[in-house]
Design a protein around this motif. Structure first.
Motif, PDB file in Angstrom:
ATOM      1  N   ARG A 237       0.887  -1.224  -0.053  1.00 53.81           N
ATOM      2  CA  ARG A 237      -0.067  -0.032   0.044  1.00 53.81           C
ATOM      3  C   ARG A 237       0.920   1.307  -0.050  1.00 53.81           C
ATOM      4  O   ARG A 237       0.728   2.093  -0.813  1.00 53.81           O
ATOM      5  CB  ARG A 237      -0.898   0.013   1.323  1.00 53.81           C
ATOM      6  CG  ARG A 237      -1.919   1.128   1.201  1.00 53.81           C
ATOM      7  CD  ARG A 237      -2.452   1.208   2.724  1.00 53.81           C
ATOM      8  NE  ARG A 237      -1.592   1.833   3.466  1.00 53.81           N
ATOM      9  CZ  ARG A 237      -1.121   2.880   3.804  1.00 53.81           C
ATOM     10  NH1 ARG A 237      -1.638   4.000   2.832  1.00 53.81           N
ATOM     11  NH2 ARG A 237      -0.118   3.110   4.736  1.00 53.81           N
TER      12      ARG A 237
ATOM     13  N   THR B 127       2.420   1.731  -3.258  1.00 52.84           N
ATOM     14  CA  THR B 127       1.505   2.252  -4.255  1.00 52.84           C
ATOM     15  C   THR B 127       1.089   3.500  -4.295  1.00 52.84           C
ATOM     16  O   THR B 127       1.018   4.257  -5.128  1.00 52.84           O
ATOM     17  CB  THR B 127       0.127   1.332  -4.182  1.00 52.84           C
ATOM     18  OG1 THR B 127       0.667   0.098  -4.499  1.00 52.84           O
ATOM     19  CG2 THR B 127      -0.950   1.487  -5.210  1.00 52.84           C
TER      20      THR B 127
ATOM     21  N   SER C 149       3.828   5.812  -5.327  1.00 50.85           N
ATOM     22  CA  SER C 149       4.050   5.826  -6.579  1.00 50.85           C
ATOM     23  C   SER C 149       2.977   6.763  -7.286  1.00 50.85           C
ATOM     24  O   SER C 149       3.300   7.189  -8.496  1.00 50.85           O
ATOM     25  CB  SER C 149       3.939   4.404  -7.312  1.00 50.85           C
ATOM     26  OG  SER C 149       5.097   3.532  -6.970  1.00 50.85           O
ATOM     27  N   LYS C 150       1.903   6.933  -6.762  1.00 56.99           N
ATOM     28  CA  LYS C 150       0.925   7.817  -7.372  1.00 56.99           C
ATOM     29  C   LYS C 150       1.212   9.247  -7.382  1.00 56.99           C
ATOM     30  O   LYS C 150       0.572   9.846  -8.099  1.00 56.99           O
ATOM     31  CB  LYS C 150      -0.572   7.514  -6.622  1.00 56.99           C
ATOM     32  CG  LYS C 150      -1.014   6.204  -7.134  1.00 56.99           C
ATOM     33  CD  LYS C 150      -2.389   5.771  -6.351  1.00 56.99           C
ATOM     34  CE  LYS C 150      -3.112   4.666  -6.568  1.00 56.99           C
ATOM     35  NZ  LYS C 150      -4.195   4.425  -5.819  1.00 56.99           N
TER      36      LYS C 150
END
Length: 520
Positions: A248, A251, A254-255
């Motif tokens: 999580r 992720t 990375s966004k």
């Protein structure tokens, strides 16, 4: 309609639930079956042993005589009449007449005494079993609870005896009938010639056992569900800590990545996390971070090149303007002609040096990112025209960061140049570009393309030889991971070929790391 995408965490949770629940239920069912089989086997042994024990206490010759007497048609008519009248004296008189009454009473008394002393036995009786095809059997002697005129009575065969060869050993069986749950056994009584005279039937009451079995099944299922719940909670907490939460975080970070020109890593949102576990998730994080950093480096290099190009064009326009002005003033300024020509020559040399620096890497003198970009454009045009034939070798130096950290950046630069020298010597007929600090791309065409497999093998051998050369200082033992890919049918851009070569290189780097460790 777009199908719903299930997250990895949901799939893993579902998998854990299914596995743990399945294992718990299998264990519960196995425990129940094992317990059931053990109890049934115990009851069967006790039932058969009791029947066999009582059979050993009987007189076969008496039972043979009693059987002969009760099987006669005269006795069966007498028994039916006695049954209708409910008169036991008729049976007593008949057996007395045949000289069997006293011994009959003795056997019946022993049977009832045996029943009283064996708490688990519900029924004990002497029965004459028909052959395999019979559908009824004769009850020869019963306990005191049954009237005397039931002696020699033919009754429908019990379900467990249908189709059973009564001349052989009859295995005990647990069954349910109108008598309730019973464990029934039949032990044969043999005469002196070894022939079966009759069987001793023994039935053990299984009602309490079956009830306890149901309670036991409920208990182990409830226990299995409870254990499943506890294991699932522990597993989910463990998985969340080691897998779900790190994924999580990677992720989410990375966004936040927004690549742009003229920005540093923090401004672009390059992922930066501290992951405690050094596992595959950490490796994925490192790959993502490296790719994001490479992209920002590339965009910043492009911005610098654009600025250099802009300055170059500005200087070129200025030079052209100067040349034009100087030509107009040539007649009036003949004395300064040589000076102006020298100045012009100097500017042209500067422009040539600028062009050279743009297309060649300053450290290794192989092709730069600008030259690499031009080559990609040319190859993409050839791919579109269908005339392209080339291969791409992706070369990534191993342990450069360790060399820099341990021996300093000068040694790191020497490490890069030494590694580049090996690449240049092997791929001497190919275009070589340095596209990152420790990354090189080789575009193989012509003769090198035909011999690509041999050349890549040679390069790997040279690097392995250098890596294990103990005579050199550690910082001069060059090492690199290499991936090779060729243009294939279906490839529409150079990027398709490059990605395959990059994947092959990454697999080689992971293999190198697993085999030799992070450094020496």
């Amino acid at each position: 309609m777009k199908s719903k995408n299930w997250s990895i965490s949901f799939k893993i949770r579902l998998f854990v639930i299914i596995v743990v629940l399945s294992v718990s239920l299998i264990i519960a069912v196995t425990s129940f079956i094992t317990n059931t089989v053990q109890v049934d086997n115990f009851c069967k042994r006790m039932s058969y042993n009791s029947a066999e024990n009582f059979a050993s206490m009987t007189d076969p010759e008496f039972l043979a005589k009693l059987r002969e007497a009760t099987e006669s048609s005269d006795y069966q008519r007498l028994r039916e009449e006695a049954s209708k009248k409910k008169d036991e004296s008729m049976i007593q008189d008949y057996l007395t007449e045949k000289g069997l009454w006293d011994q009959f009473c003795q056997v019946r008394k022993e049977m009832c005494s045996y029943l009283e002393n064996m708490d688990d036995i519900k029924y004990l009786y002497v029965i004459v079993l028909g052959n395999k095809a019979s559908y009824r059997d004769m009850y020869l002697i019963d306990d005191f609870d049954n009237p005397l005129y039931q002696t020699g009575n033919y009754m429908p065969r019990e379900n467990e005896l249908y189709g059973v060869d009564t001349s052989q050993r009859i295995e005990p069986v647990v069954n349910y009938s109108s008598w309730g749950w019973l464990c029934s056994s039949y032990a044969p009584v043999f005469d002196k010639d070894g022939k079966i005279v009759c069987h001793i039937g023994c039935d053990i009451d299984m009602e309490d056992t079956i009830t306890d079995r149901i309670y036991f099944l409920i208990f182990i299922i409830a226990g299995a569900l409870l254990i499943t719940g506890i294991v699932l909670v522990i597993s989910i907490i463990y998985l969340k800590k080691l897998i779900f939460e790190p994924l999580r975080r990677v992720t989410e970070e990375s966004k936040k990545f927004k690549p742009a020109k003229d920005v540093d890593y923090d401004e672009a949102g390059v992922v930066r996390l501290y992951l405690r576990n050094q596992d595959e998730i950490n490796e994925i994080y490192e790959v993502i971070r490296k790719e994001q950093m490479n992209m920002i480096d590339y965009l910043n290099e492009m911005a610098k090149l654009e600025k250099i190009t802009e300055d170059y064009l500005k200087n070129l326009r200025r030079a052209k303007s100067d040349i034009k002005d100087k030509k107009k003033q040539l007649g009036e300024m003949e004395k300064d002609n040589k000076k102006y020509l020298d100045t012009l020559k100097e500017k042209e040399e500067q422009l040539g040096e600028m062009s050279k620096s743009v297309n060649h890497d300053e450290l290794t003198h192989v092709g730069s990112k600008v030259a690499y970009s031009k080559t990609i454009e040319a190859l993409n045009e050839q791919i579109a025209e269908g005339t392209a034939e080339f291969a791409v070798a992706m070369v990534d130096l191993n342990d450069l960061k360790k060399v820099n950290d341990t021996y300093g950046h000068k040694s790191g630069d020497a490490y890069i140049k030494g590694s580049c020298r090996i690449i240049s010597e092997v791929f001497k007929h190919s275009s070589i570009f340095r596209i990152g600090g420790d990354e090189f791309v080789v575009v193989l065409t012509g003769e090198d393309y035909e011999n690509r497999e041999d050349l890549v093998s040679l390069a790997k051998e040279q690097f392995i030889k250098s890596y294990f050369d103990s005579k050199r200082p550690v910082s001069q033992r060059y090492s690199a991971s290499i991936g090779l890919s060729i243009l294939s049918a279906g490839d529409t851009t150079f990027e398709h070929v490059f990605k395959r070569a990059d994947s092959e290189m990454y697999a080689a780097k992971m293999e190198f790391k697993a085999k030799y460790g992070s450094y020496r």
